[in-house]
Structures are given as structure tokens and as C-alpha cells.
Design a protein around this motif. Structure first.
Motif, PDB file in Angstrom:
ATOM      1  N   GLN A 185       0.832  -1.191   0.000  1.00 50.25           N
ATOM      2  CA  GLN A 185       0.000   0.000   0.000  1.00 50.25           C
ATOM      3  C   GLN A 185       0.873   1.250   0.000  1.00 50.25           C
ATOM      4  O   GLN A 185       2.039   1.200   0.366  1.00 50.25           O
ATOM      5  CB  GLN A 185      -0.934   0.011   1.207  1.00 50.25           C
ATOM      6  N   ILE A 186       0.287   2.346  -0.414  1.00 53.52           N
ATOM      7  CA  ILE A 186       0.957   3.634  -0.407  1.00 53.52           C
ATOM      8  C   ILE A 186       0.467   4.395   0.816  1.00 53.52           C
ATOM      9  O   ILE A 186      -0.739   4.512   1.048  1.00 53.52           O
ATOM     10  CB  ILE A 186       0.647   4.431  -1.696  1.00 53.52           C
ATOM     11  N   LEU A 187       1.412   4.899   1.590  1.00 53.13           N
ATOM     12  CA  LEU A 187       1.093   5.676   2.784  1.00 53.13           C
ATOM     13  C   LEU A 187       1.716   7.056   2.674  1.00 53.13           C
ATOM     14  O   LEU A 187       2.722   7.238   1.987  1.00 53.13           O
ATOM     15  CB  LEU A 187       1.656   4.990   4.038  1.00 53.13           C
ATOM     16  N   VAL A 188       1.147   8.027   3.372  1.00 50.79           N
ATOM     17  CA  VAL A 188       1.745   9.358   3.487  1.00 50.79           C
ATOM     18  C   VAL A 188       2.102   9.545   4.950  1.00 50.79           C
ATOM     19  O   VAL A 188       1.238   9.447   5.834  1.00 50.79           O
ATOM     20  CB  VAL A 188       0.775  10.456   3.009  1.00 50.79           C
ATOM     21  N   GLU A 189       3.378   9.780   5.200  1.00 53.42           N
ATOM     22  CA  GLU A 189       3.873  10.008   6.555  1.00 53.42           C
ATOM     23  C   GLU A 189       4.193  11.493   6.702  1.00 53.42           C
ATOM     24  O   GLU A 189       4.665  12.128   5.762  1.00 53.42           O
ATOM     25  CB  GLU A 189       5.134   9.184   6.814  1.00 53.42           C
ATOM     26  N   GLU A 190       3.942  12.033   7.887  1.00 54.71           N
ATOM     27  CA  GLU A 190       4.225  13.446   8.136  1.00 54.71           C
ATOM     28  C   GLU A 190       5.350  13.589   9.139  1.00 54.71           C
ATOM     29  O   GLU A 190       5.313  13.008  10.218  1.00 54.71           O
ATOM     30  CB  GLU A 190       2.981  14.145   8.674  1.00 54.71           C
ATOM     31  N   GLY A 191       6.344  14.392   8.771  1.00 51.67           N
ATOM     32  CA  GLY A 191       7.418  14.751   9.683  1.00 51.67           C
ATOM     33  C   GLY A 191       7.101  16.103  10.291  1.00 51.67           C
ATOM     34  O   GLY A 191       5.995  16.629  10.149  1.00 51.67           O
ATOM     35  N   LYS A 192       8.075  16.713  10.944  1.00 50.02           N
ATOM     36  CA  LYS A 192       7.854  18.032  11.537  1.00 50.02           C
ATOM     37  C   LYS A 192       7.632  19.093  10.465  1.00 50.02           C
ATOM     38  O   LYS A 192       6.844  20.008  10.651  1.00 50.02           O
ATOM     39  CB  LYS A 192       9.051  18.421  12.408  1.00 50.02           C
ATOM     40  N   VAL A 193       8.336  18.965   9.358  1.00 52.99           N
ATOM     41  CA  VAL A 193       8.229  19.938   8.273  1.00 52.99           C
ATOM     42  C   VAL A 193       7.834  19.255   6.966  1.00 52.99           C
ATOM     43  O   VAL A 193       7.018  19.762   6.222  1.00 52.99           O
ATOM     44  CB  VAL A 193       9.568  20.684   8.080  1.00 52.99           C
ATOM     45  N   ASP A 194       8.389  18.107   6.693  1.00 50.54           N
ATOM     46  CA  ASP A 194       8.197  17.416   5.418  1.00 50.54           C
ATOM     47  C   ASP A 194       7.097  16.370   5.494  1.00 50.54           C
ATOM     48  O   ASP A 194       6.663  15.970   6.562  1.00 50.54           O
ATOM     49  CB  ASP A 194       9.492  16.723   5.000  1.00 50.54           C
ATOM     50  N   ARG A 195       6.698  15.911   4.308  1.00 54.14           N
ATOM     51  CA  ARG A 195       5.784  14.783   4.176  1.00 54.14           C
ATOM     52  C   ARG A 195       6.446  13.773   3.256  1.00 54.14           C
ATOM     53  O   ARG A 195       7.195  14.141   2.362  1.00 54.14           O
ATOM     54  CB  ARG A 195       4.448  15.248   3.607  1.00 54.14           C
ATOM     55  N   TYR A 196       6.150  12.508   3.467  1.00 55.07           N
ATOM     56  CA  TYR A 196       6.817  11.435   2.741  1.00 55.07           C
ATOM     57  C   TYR A 196       5.779  10.485   2.165  1.00 55.07           C
ATOM     58  O   TYR A 196       4.847  10.080   2.855  1.00 55.07           O
ATOM     59  CB  TYR A 196       7.737  10.642   3.683  1.00 55.07           C
ATOM     60  N   VAL A 197       5.965  10.113   0.905  1.00 58.45           N
ATOM     61  CA  VAL A 197       5.147   9.077   0.277  1.00 58.45           C
ATOM     62  C   VAL A 197       5.925   7.779   0.431  1.00 58.45           C
ATOM     63  O   VAL A 197       7.085   7.688   0.045  1.00 58.45           O
ATOM     64  CB  VAL A 197       4.872   9.390  -1.207  1.00 58.45           C
ATOM     65  N   VAL A 198       5.276   6.771   1.015  1.00 64.29           N
ATOM     66  CA  VAL A 198       5.952   5.531   1.394  1.00 64.29           C
ATOM     67  C   VAL A 198       5.268   4.338   0.733  1.00 64.29           C
ATOM     68  O   VAL A 198       4.039   4.239   0.736  1.00 64.29           O
ATOM     69  CB  VAL A 198       5.905   5.353   2.931  1.00 64.29           C
ATOM     70  N   LEU A 199       6.075   3.443   0.175  1.00 69.70           N
ATOM     71  CA  LEU A 199       5.583   2.159  -0.312  1.00 69.70           C
ATOM     72  C   LEU A 199       5.753   1.175   0.836  1.00 69.70           C
ATOM     73  O   LEU A 199       6.866   0.882   1.251  1.00 69.70           O
ATOM     74  CB  LEU A 199       6.379   1.694  -1.537  1.00 69.70           C
ATOM     75  N   SER A 200       4.638   0.720   1.386  1.00 65.46           N
ATOM     76  CA  SER A 200       4.680  -0.174   2.541  1.00 65.46           C
ATOM     77  C   SER A 200       4.193  -1.562   2.154  1.00 65.46           C
ATOM     78  O   SER A 200       3.203  -1.707   1.446  1.00 65.46           O
ATOM     79  CB  SER A 200       3.785   0.373   3.661  1.00 65.46           C
ATOM     80  N   ASP A 201       4.899  -2.572   2.635  1.00 66.21           N
ATOM     81  CA  ASP A 201       4.467  -3.950   2.437  1.00 66.21           C
ATOM     82  C   ASP A 201       4.485  -4.671   3.781  1.00 66.21           C
ATOM     83  O   ASP A 201       4.770  -5.857   3.864  1.00 66.21           O
ATOM     84  CB  ASP A 201       5.365  -4.667   1.420  1.00 66.21           C
ATOM     85  N   ASP A 202       4.211  -3.956   4.856  1.00 62.75           N
ATOM     86  CA  ASP A 202       4.223  -4.537   6.200  1.00 62.75           C
ATOM     87  C   ASP A 202       3.163  -5.628   6.376  1.00 62.75           C
ATOM     88  O   ASP A 202       3.327  -6.517   7.194  1.00 62.75           O
ATOM     89  CB  ASP A 202       4.010  -3.457   7.264  1.00 62.75           C
ATOM     90  N   ARG A 203       2.079  -5.548   5.616  1.00 66.29           N
ATOM     91  CA  ARG A 203       1.021  -6.556   5.737  1.00 66.29           C
ATOM     92  C   ARG A 203       1.312  -7.805   4.923  1.00 66.29           C
ATOM     93  O   ARG A 203       0.683  -8.827   5.097  1.00 66.29           O
ATOM     94  CB  ARG A 203      -0.312  -5.973   5.264  1.00 66.29           C
ATOM     95  N   GLY A 204       2.272  -7.718   3.998  1.00 71.07           N
ATOM     96  CA  GLY A 204       2.568  -8.835   3.100  1.00 71.07           C
ATOM     97  C   GLY A 204       3.886  -9.495   3.429  1.00 71.07           C
ATOM     98  O   GLY A 204       4.136  -9.901   4.552  1.00 71.07           O
ATOM     99  N   GLN A 205       4.762  -9.578   2.448  1.00 68.76           N
ATOM    100  CA  GLN A 205       6.039 -10.271   2.590  1.00 68.76           C
ATOM    101  C   GLN A 205       7.171  -9.336   2.987  1.00 68.76           C
ATOM    102  O   GLN A 205       8.331  -9.710   2.948  1.00 68.76           O
ATOM    103  CB  GLN A 205       6.390 -10.967   1.273  1.00 68.76           C
ATOM    104  N   LYS A 206       6.850  -8.092   3.340  1.00 70.63           N
ATOM    105  CA  LYS A 206       7.844  -7.087   3.710  1.00 70.63           C
ATOM    106  C   LYS A 206       8.854  -6.914   2.575  1.00 70.63           C
ATOM    107  O   LYS A 206      10.052  -6.913   2.768  1.00 70.63           O
ATOM    108  CB  LYS A 206       8.517  -7.431   5.025  1.00 70.63           C
ATOM    109  N   ALA A 207       8.328  -6.770   1.368  1.00 72.61           N
ATOM    110  CA  ALA A 207       9.163  -6.759   0.172  1.00 72.61           C
ATOM    111  C   ALA A 207       9.119  -5.425  -0.564  1.00 72.61           C
ATOM    112  O   ALA A 207       9.317  -5.375  -1.773  1.00 72.61           O
ATOM    113  CB  ALA A 207       8.708  -7.881  -0.766  1.00 72.61           C
TER     114      ALA A 207
END
Length: 127
Positions: A52-74
Motif C-alpha cells: 500500500q501507499i502511505l503518506v507520513e508526516e514529519g515536523k516539516v516534510d511529508r513522505y510518500v511511502v511504499l509499505s508492504d508490512d502486511r505482506g512479505q515485507k518486500a
């Protein structure tokens, strides 16, 4: 001649600019655009729906993340690809056998969605 100050009110000038309302609105809008494009690209290739694609927020920046934590962690292999490798497994009787996991080309989901060049990092070896 103009003088450029390194700080404003005791805060670094770069941080003052980064936290500006207009700058933050643009960062949020661009992050959303990239995340939407990345999700569309990922949907074209998704086999079992774990990534899945997630959006993470830092103090100033935002990050688009490709996450596979629910699957094979790949996530790294999904983005950049992987070399073929062999895994030793055991059946229910304790007998060992080898399974060949095939090579996979990277999808470059984040690079494509961000309009960044697809830089080969070398295929990931998982053994």
C-alpha cells in the motif's frame, strides 16, 4: 548590496521558509498528487493487495511511502527488483527441500510517481 541573514528571530531562515503556510500547503498538495499517482501505478501490478501507499508526516516534510508490512515485507524488492535466490524449507515431516524464488524487475512505483529518474540500485539479494 543586499544582506542575507542566516536567521530570523533566532530561527534558521531555511526553517522559517519551510514552515511558511504557503510552502506547507504546496508540500501537502504535491505529496497528495504523488501518493495518488503511486497508488494508481501500484494497483496496475498488485497481485494480492498487501502493498500500500502511505503518506507520513514529519515536523516539516511529508513522505510518500511504499509499505508492504502486511505482506512479505518486500517493498524494496517491489521498487527496485530482486535477483533469483534459493530458500531451504522443511515439509511437515522435517525433510528439507530447496525452493527457487525467481528474479523480479523493479516496478519503480515511487520514482515514477515522483517523476524522478529510475536509478538502478542493483537488484536486492535476499539470501
Amino acid at each position: 548590496m543586499a544582506k542575507v541573514y542566516k536567521s530570523v528571530g533566532g530561527r534558521k531562515l531555511t526553517k522559517v521558509i519551510a514552515q511558511n503556510e504557503g510552502v506547507q500547503a504546496e508540500v501537502e498538495a504535491r505529496t497528495f498528487e504523488i501518493a495518488v499517482r503511486a497508488e494508481e501505478i501500484l494497483k496496475q501490478h498488485r497481485a494480492d493487495g498487501h502493498s500500500q501507499i502511505l503518506v507520513e508526516e514529519g515536523k516539516v516534510d511529508r513522505y510518500v511511502v511504499l509499505s508492504d508490512d502486511r505482506g512479505q515485507k518486500a517493498a524494496l524488492s517491489i521498487e527496485y527488483g530482486r535477483e533469483a535466490y534459493t530458500v531451504t524449507r522443511k515439509d511437515r515431516y522435517g525433510n528439507e527441500f530447496e525452493v527457487e524464488v525467481g528474479e523480479m524487475d523493479g516496478l519503480y512505483v515511487l520514482a515514477t510517481a515522483s517523476h524522478l529518474p529510475k536509478k538502478r540500485k542493483g537488484k536486492v539479494r535476499l539470501d
